[in-house]
Design a protein around this motif. Structure first.
Motif, PDB file in Angstrom:
ATOM      1  N   ASP A  52     -26.322  47.518   5.344  1.00 45.34           N
ATOM      2  CA  ASP A  52     -26.674  46.427   6.245  1.00 45.34           C
ATOM      3  C   ASP A  52     -26.585  46.819   7.723  1.00 45.34           C
ATOM      4  O   ASP A  52     -25.978  46.111   8.536  1.00 45.34           O
ATOM      5  N   LEU A 109     -21.576  41.350   2.850  1.00 45.48           N
ATOM      6  CA  LEU A 109     -21.742  41.913   1.511  1.00 45.48           C
ATOM      7  C   LEU A 109     -20.743  43.015   1.190  1.00 45.48           C
ATOM      8  O   LEU A 109     -20.365  43.189   0.026  1.00 45.48           O
ATOM      9  N   SER A 159     -28.621  43.164   2.790  1.00 44.95           N
ATOM     10  CA  SER A 159     -28.436  41.768   2.394  1.00 44.95           C
ATOM     11  C   SER A 159     -29.752  41.019   2.496  1.00 44.95           C
ATOM     12  O   SER A 159     -30.536  41.222   3.421  1.00 44.95           O
ATOM     13  N   MET A 171     -28.958  38.112   5.726  1.00 45.87           N
ATOM     14  CA  MET A 171     -27.890  38.647   6.570  1.00 45.87           C
ATOM     15  C   MET A 171     -27.274  37.581   7.478  1.00 45.87           C
ATOM     16  O   MET A 171     -26.101  37.637   7.816  1.00 45.87           O
ATOM     17  N   ALA A 179     -26.876  38.332  -0.735  1.00 45.39           N
ATOM     18  CA  ALA A 179     -25.647  38.159   0.034  1.00 45.39           C
ATOM     19  C   ALA A 179     -25.995  38.035   1.506  1.00 45.39           C
ATOM     20  O   ALA A 179     -27.142  38.221   1.913  1.00 45.39           O
ATOM     21  N   ASP A 180     -24.968  37.741   2.324  1.00 47.46           N
ATOM     22  CA  ASP A 180     -25.138  37.764   3.762  1.00 47.46           C
ATOM     23  C   ASP A 180     -24.511  39.049   4.302  1.00 47.46           C
ATOM     24  O   ASP A 180     -24.217  39.978   3.530  1.00 47.46           O
ATOM     25  N   HIS A 181     -24.305  39.126   5.604  1.00 45.18           N
ATOM     26  CA  HIS A 181     -23.837  40.365   6.220  1.00 45.18           C
ATOM     27  C   HIS A 181     -22.424  40.757   5.788  1.00 45.18           C
ATOM     28  O   HIS A 181     -21.999  41.888   6.009  1.00 45.18           O
TER      29      HIS A 181
END
Length: 299
Positions: A155, A275, A231, A234, A271-273
């Protein structure tokens, strides 16, 4: 400018029941040992830990993350890698610095890699970077041909074509970092502390926007395998505010990169950042093995 870099042996954070040797403190863990040492570089002290057995791997944290934060991922990788973790200046157990810039952080990574070369690894390491750490990894690999065996970028190092922080979102980002800095007070004196001020973090994010707008050319200079673990959201899954724009820019940047460099293997995680904290087992699995043919995006 030339700076002096040196390493000092220090006592580990765990009680040692094993032998001591020239690599510093060893804390026995079954058939593994932990070695801790400090690198003195550019006026800062950087704590480094080595643990595990197998293929060498260096794990570079990002802005506002520490080696303590990445402990779960590091521990998973130590089952079949000799994992090296460290803190960037102003983070964790590293000392604060008079300046925080991309080049300064890149110097921290280079100092760690140079010291590992002096100590002697069994082979060129896999270099894993998270967020800003991924950008540092790409710049380091492009400037040091043959120094790493492979890159794993989590990411980060994304050649985005638009800046994230524009005039319209600047007040919100400033408030966000001020709030985070206030919350960081509870971590003072711990392995998870971050010494940077809200203004320093904001300035670094503005600099990273510029770095990423120019990073595509850096990939041209790297002849090692590259895995990207990105992600899908993110900036989070909210359909309101700035999140949709940020997520669109993020995906477009990766698609641009893979189009120009189809040998790069990309895995998208839902997922977001965060992760690296929420999906550590999956990330460890990806690092260990191939995820499909070059250029294939998986999820």
């Amino acid at each position: 400018m030339t700076t002096k870099t040196g390493a000092t042996q220090v006592a580990g954070l765990r009680t040692s029941h094993g032998e001591h040797d020239d690599d510093g403190e060893r804390a026995e863990r079954g058939d593994r040992t932990t070695r801790h040492f400090m690198i003195h570089h550019d006026g800062v002290t950087i704590p480094v830990s080595r643990d595990g057995r197998g293929r060498p791997l260096v794990l570079c944290p990002g802005l506002n993350s520490t080696q303590a934060d990445l402990q779960e991922l590091a521990e998973l990788l130590r089952h079949d890698h000799e994992v090296v973790t460290f803190d960037l200046r102003g983070h964790g157990l590293a000392s604060a610095a008079g300046r925080y810039s991309f080049e300064a952080f890149l110097g921290d990574l280079a100092a760690v890699m140079a010291e590992l070369g002096n100590l002697g690894l069994s082979a060129a390491p896999v270099l894993v970077g998270y967020s800003l750490g991924a950008d540092l990894a790409v710049h380091y690999a492009s400037e040091h041909p043959g120094a790493v065996a492979e890159l794993v970028l989590i990411d980060g190092a994304n050649p985005v074509s638009e800046p994230f922080i524009t005039e319209s979102v600047l007040p919100e980002f400033r408030a966000m970092w001020e709030d985070q800095s206030a919350r960081q007070e509870a971590e003072r004196g711990t392995a998870r502390q971050v010494s940077l001020t809200a203004r320093e973090i904001l300035d670094l994010n503005l600099e990273i926007d510029v770095i990423r707008s120019e990073i595509l050319d850096r990939y041209e200079e790297i002849d090692r395998p590259i895995k990207m673990i990105m992600s899908t959201s993110m900036a989070g899954e909210s359909g309101e505010g700035h999140a949709p724009r940020f997520n669109r820019i993020w995906r477009a940047g990766v698609e641009r990169l893979v189009h120009e460099h189809p040998h790069i293997t990309t895995t998208w995680l839902d997922a977001d950042h965060r992760l690296v904290f929420t999906h550590a087992p999956r990330i460890a699995q990806i690092i260990r093995g191939a995820e499909g043919p070059p250029g294939q995006a998986t999820s």
